[in-house]
Design an enzyme around this catalytic site. Structure first.
Site, PDB file in Angstrom:
ATOM      1  N   ALA A   1      23.329  38.871  40.436  1.00 23.75           N
ATOM      2  CA  ALA A   1      22.728  37.513  40.653  1.00 23.75           C
ATOM      3  C   ALA A   1      21.568  37.458  39.487  1.00 23.75           C
ATOM      4  O   ALA A   1      20.984  36.249  39.170  1.00 23.75           O
ATOM      5  CB  ALA A   1      22.021  37.437  41.810  1.00 23.75           C
TER       6      ALA A   1
ATOM      7  N   ASP B   1      26.196  45.569  36.547  1.00 24.90           N
ATOM      8  CA  ASP B   1      26.068  45.656  35.106  1.00 24.90           C
ATOM      9  C   ASP B   1      26.295  47.332  34.641  1.00 24.90           C
ATOM     10  O   ASP B   1      25.894  47.687  33.862  1.00 24.90           O
ATOM     11  CB  ASP B   1      24.622  45.235  34.469  1.00 24.90           C
TER      12      ASP B   1
ATOM     13  N   GLY C   1      15.106  53.573  35.294  1.00 23.08           N
ATOM     14  CA  GLY C   1      13.965  54.065  36.395  1.00 23.08           C
ATOM     15  C   GLY C   1      14.205  55.536  36.403  1.00 23.08           C
ATOM     16  O   GLY C   1      15.256  56.064  36.380  1.00 23.08           O
TER      17      GLY C   1
ATOM     18  N   ASN D   1      22.692  45.991  29.518  1.00 23.78           N
ATOM     19  CA  ASN D   1      21.589  45.136  29.529  1.00 23.78           C
ATOM     20  C   ASN D   1      21.737  44.354  28.096  1.00 23.78           C
ATOM     21  O   ASN D   1      21.107  43.018  28.190  1.00 23.78           O
ATOM     22  CB  ASN D   1      20.425  45.747  29.412  1.00 23.78           C
TER      23      ASN D   1
ATOM     24  N   LYS E   1      60.109  30.952  19.508  1.00 23.54           N
ATOM     25  CA  LYS E   1      59.424  30.431  20.640  1.00 23.54           C
ATOM     26  C   LYS E   1      60.239  30.204  21.742  1.00 23.54           C
ATOM     27  O   LYS E   1      61.224  29.504  21.444  1.00 23.54           O
ATOM     28  CB  LYS E   1      58.863  29.407  19.904  1.00 23.54           C
TER      29      LYS E   1
ATOM     30  N   HIS F   1      64.825  36.857   7.729  1.00 30.73           N
ATOM     31  CA  HIS F   1      63.604  36.286   7.087  1.00 30.73           C
ATOM     32  C   HIS F   1      63.281  34.825   7.198  1.00 30.73           C
ATOM     33  O   HIS F   1      64.146  34.088   7.471  1.00 30.73           O
ATOM     34  CB  HIS F   1      63.994  36.411   5.587  1.00 30.73           C
TER      35      HIS F   1
ATOM     36  N   TYR G   1      62.481  29.650  11.852  1.00 28.43           N
ATOM     37  CA  TYR G   1      61.760  29.155  12.832  1.00 28.43           C
ATOM     38  C   TYR G   1      62.994  29.068  13.840  1.00 28.43           C
ATOM     39  O   TYR G   1      63.831  28.102  13.769  1.00 28.43           O
ATOM     40  CB  TYR G   1      61.099  28.027  12.767  1.00 28.43           C
TER      41      TYR G   1
ATOM     42  N   ASN H   1      63.211  21.467  16.753  1.00 26.20           N
ATOM     43  CA  ASN H   1      63.370  21.098  18.219  1.00 26.20           C
ATOM     44  C   ASN H   1      62.452  19.818  18.504  1.00 26.20           C
ATOM     45  O   ASN H   1      62.515  19.678  19.908  1.00 26.20           O
ATOM     46  CB  ASN H   1      62.923  22.414  18.936  1.00 26.20           C
TER      47      ASN H   1
HETATM   48  C1  UD1 Z   1      17.898  48.916  37.401  1.00 27.38           C
HETATM   49  C2  UD1 Z   1      17.095  49.800  38.224  1.00 27.38           C
HETATM   50  C3  UD1 Z   1      16.819  51.033  37.339  1.00 27.38           C
HETATM   51  C4  UD1 Z   1      17.905  51.566  37.028  1.00 27.38           C
HETATM   52  C5  UD1 Z   1      18.880  50.824  36.337  1.00 27.38           C
HETATM   53  C6  UD1 Z   1      20.297  51.426  36.144  1.00 27.38           C
HETATM   54  C7  UD1 Z   1      15.950  48.277  39.850  1.00 27.38           C
HETATM   55  C8  UD1 Z   1      14.371  47.941  40.023  1.00 27.38           C
HETATM   56  N1  UD1 Z   1      15.939  49.293  38.706  1.00 27.38           N
HETATM   57  O1  UD1 Z   1      17.079  48.506  36.272  1.00 27.38           O
HETATM   58  O2  UD1 Z   1      16.003  51.990  38.150  1.00 27.38           O
HETATM   59  O3  UD1 Z   1      17.638  52.717  36.202  1.00 27.38           O
HETATM   60  O4  UD1 Z   1      19.099  49.364  37.104  1.00 27.38           O
HETATM   61  O5  UD1 Z   1      21.098  50.677  35.431  1.00 27.38           O
HETATM   62  O6  UD1 Z   1      16.641  48.320  40.473  1.00 27.38           O
HETATM   63  N2  UD1 Z   1      20.250  41.559  39.868  1.00 27.38           N
HETATM   64  C9  UD1 Z   1      20.307  40.879  41.019  1.00 27.38           C
HETATM   65  N3  UD1 Z   1      19.120  40.096  41.233  1.00 27.38           N
HETATM   66  C10 UD1 Z   1      17.886  40.267  40.562  1.00 27.38           C
HETATM   67  C11 UD1 Z   1      17.907  41.240  39.692  1.00 27.38           C
HETATM   68  C12 UD1 Z   1      19.040  41.957  39.284  1.00 27.38           C
HETATM   69  O7  UD1 Z   1      21.351  40.505  41.582  1.00 27.38           O
HETATM   70  O8  UD1 Z   1      16.923  39.758  41.239  1.00 27.38           O
HETATM   71  C13 UD1 Z   1      21.389  42.361  39.353  1.00 27.38           C
HETATM   72  C14 UD1 Z   1      21.585  42.137  37.959  1.00 27.38           C
HETATM   73  O9  UD1 Z   1      22.488  41.124  37.964  1.00 27.38           O
HETATM   74  C15 UD1 Z   1      22.312  43.493  37.559  1.00 27.38           C
HETATM   75  C16 UD1 Z   1      21.710  44.565  38.546  1.00 27.38           C
HETATM   76  O10 UD1 Z   1      21.172  43.734  39.713  1.00 27.38           O
HETATM   77  O11 UD1 Z   1      23.720  43.292  37.778  1.00 27.38           O
HETATM   78  C17 UD1 Z   1      20.636  45.374  37.937  1.00 27.38           C
HETATM   79  O12 UD1 Z   1      19.452  44.366  37.375  1.00 27.38           O
HETATM   80  P1  UD1 Z   1      18.776  44.710  36.120  1.00 27.38           P
HETATM   81  O13 UD1 Z   1      17.824  43.591  35.879  1.00 27.38           O
HETATM   82  O14 UD1 Z   1      19.703  44.954  34.927  1.00 27.38           O
HETATM   83  O15 UD1 Z   1      18.018  46.059  36.678  1.00 27.38           O
HETATM   84  P2  UD1 Z   1      17.546  47.266  35.548  1.00 27.38           P
HETATM   85  O16 UD1 Z   1      16.193  46.700  34.805  1.00 27.38           O
HETATM   86  O17 UD1 Z   1      18.466  47.646  34.635  1.00 27.38           O
HETATM   87 CA    CA Z   2      20.572  46.800  34.076  1.00 31.95          CA
END
Ligand code: UD1
Ligand code: CA
Length: 463
Positions: free
Chosen positions: A8, A101, A144, A233, A357, A369, A372, A392
């Site tokens: 999200a 992601d 993190g 990211n 085609k 060669h 078409y 065609n």
């Molecule tokens: C997050 C982790 C981090 C970790 C990293 C790994 C948290 C707070 N941090 O950081 O510890 O090392 O992933 O890749 O979780 N998303 C939502 N709603 C939101 C925010 C994010 O659905 O409100 C989804 C994003 O679309 C994404 C995933 O959660 O697919 C991760 O969010 P992202 O903002 O990329 O977190 P990171 O900062 O990468």
């Molecule tokens: Ca991320």
């Protein structure tokens, strides 16, 4: 076990109109890989949390999944999990939570994490608060950090980079964004944590410290390969992830008997299927549901899309074939274009600068060669000369050309469709053919050629 995929977020660092999780890796959305990993990891019951451009994400992923909407796309990862609460709250099991992601996680890792939990329950008689996928990175920037009880796999808390002290930033073990939490404890924790003072987001990672304070153990599970936990990211990380996946696919097929020359230049998508003794040269792209039979040679610069190639075919350089079938022993290219449900028959030859085609090319046909061939059937053993064109399209509709077997179509003949040329028919070069030609007939359509002695020189010398 159920799974929740977090998709999200705003993806601000991507600088994109399109939702980040829909950006493609080897022709498929990043999110497809995440969901696929979860499924292959043995979990079928999957919910996806959507928010930012939700409709686009749902449209791309389809009806197979349950979707939950996170109202505030800046709510944070814990807020996203809460958005899906109805999906999991009544279960006494663990819940898999995975970032949308993180496309490189291996399905075996998902299986092994589940096994790990059950082993701990079985042998240590402990109910864990959770297990978190971690890895040790050379450069942990952006992730993190995992703060642990020294010398154990017990996590004390996870510190987001923005909140970390300089010492904590030096920790190289990072959170991979894949969690299995015991649902009753997770539920409790999610309602107790508070938003980050720095960002206002509710961090999923904060449930760890809460659980530990309640005496629920959270353990780390180390990824077998550090690239697995790559979070995408930025667009550069997308390229990086694509490269890793591409090389993994190439290695997979190489181990099954395919030769890749200069693999760093070869593109291959996850649904492609290869056979033993296939030989692939630099700069080849294999896309979609392409399937290649044994002993096929694909030379440099070839692009194949959703195409089946049977055994012992040779595709010469820089040919582009889409949605077609190339039968056993055929030869296509160089510089050929074959498309729209064309079938190239056994041992046929489609050569330099030939476009085919939506046509059925019989066995042993030669069109070597500059031709078409569109909306046509060409019978077995027929020879199509250089520069032959099936006209065609009359400006309004497409019409078919039917050519029998063992026919000979001389160079530069224009076949105005709809038209039928019988078996063993012979079309003289340069003819414009507008009437059907019966079996065995010769058709010639040219004005009579004249020779005027000396006239050429006179014209040239201006006399
Ligand atoms: C997050 C982790 C981090 C970790 C990293 C790994 C948290 C707070 N941090 O950081 O510890 O090392 O992933 O890749 O979780 N998303 C939502 N709603 C939101 C925010 C994010 O659905 O409100 C989804 C994003 O679309 C994404 C995933 O959660 O697919 C991760 O969010 P992202 O903002 O990329 O977190 P990171 O900062 O990468
Ligand atoms: Ca991320």
């Amino acid at each position: 076990m159920k799974a929740v995929v977090l998709a999200a977020g705003l993806g601000t660092r991507f600088k994109s109109e399109k939702p980040k999780v829909l950006h493609e890796i080897l022709g498929k959305p990043m999110l497809w890989y995440v969901v696929n990993t979860v499924r292959q990891g043995g979990i079928e019951d999957i919910a996806i949390v959507v928010g930012h451009k939700a409709e686009e994400v749902i449209e791309a992923m389809g009806e197979e999944y349950v979707y939950f909407h996170q109202e505030n796309p800046k709510g944070g990862t814990a807020d996203a999990v809460l958005a899906s609460i109805e999906f999991w709250r009544n279960s006494e099991d663990y819940l898999l939570i995975i970032n949308g992601d993180s496309p490189l996680v291996n399905p075996d890792t998902i299986r092994n994490m589940q096994r790990f939990i059950y082993m701990v329950e079985e042998y240590e008689k402990i109910r864990l608060g959770g297990v978190i996928l971690t890895s040790i990175l050379q450069d942990p920037t952006g992730y993190g950090r995992i703060v642990k009880e020294e010398g154990t796999d017990r996590i004390i808390r996870i510190v987001e980079e923005k909140d970390a002290t300089p010492q904590e930033r030096n920790i190289r073990e990072v959170n991979g964004g894949v969690y299995m939490f015991y649902i009753p404890y997770l539920l409790e924790a999610l309602f107790k944590i508070s938003p980050s003072e720095k960002t206002g987001e509710l961090y999923l990672t904060d449930v760890v410290a809460y659980m530990v304070s309640k005496g629920y153990e959270v353990r780390s599970f180390m990824a077998s390969d550090p690239t697995e936990i790559l979070g995408v990211n930025t667009r550069w990380e997308l390229s990086f992830a694509e490269n890793i996946l591409r090389l993994k696919l190439i290695k997979f097929w190489a181990e099954r008997g395919v030769t890749f020359h200069t693999p760093e230049t070869i593109w291959i998508e996850p649904d492609v299927n290869l056979s033993k003794n296939v030989e692939i040269y630099p700069g080849v792209m294999l896309r979609g549901r392409t399937k290649i039979g044994e002993k096929v040679v694909i030379k440099t610069g070839v692009l194949l899309e959703n195409t089946e190639v049977e055994e012992s075919v040779v595709i010469e350089p820089y040919s582009y074939i889409s949605d077609s079938l190339i039968k056993k022993g055929a030869k296509v290219g160089p510089f050929a274009r074959v498309r729209n449900d064309t079938v190239v028959g056994e041992n046929a030859e489609i050569g330099n600068f030939v476009e085919v085609k939506k046509s059925e090319i019989g066995k042993d046909v030669k069109a070597k060669h500059l031709a078409y061939i569109g909306d046509a059937t060409v019978g077995e053993g027929t020879n199509v000369g250089a520069g032959v064109v099936t006209a065609n399209y009359d400006g309004k509709e497409k019409h078919r050309t039917e050519i029998g077997r063992n026919a000979f179509i001389g160079s530069n003949a224009l076949l105005v469709a709809p038209i039928k040329l019988g078996d063993f028919s012979y079309i003289a070069g340069g003819s414009v053919i507008t009437k059907d030609v019966p079996e065995g007939a010769l058709a010639i359509e040219r004005s009579k050629m004249k020779i005027m002695e000396g006239k050429g020189r006179k014209l040239l010398e201006g006399k």
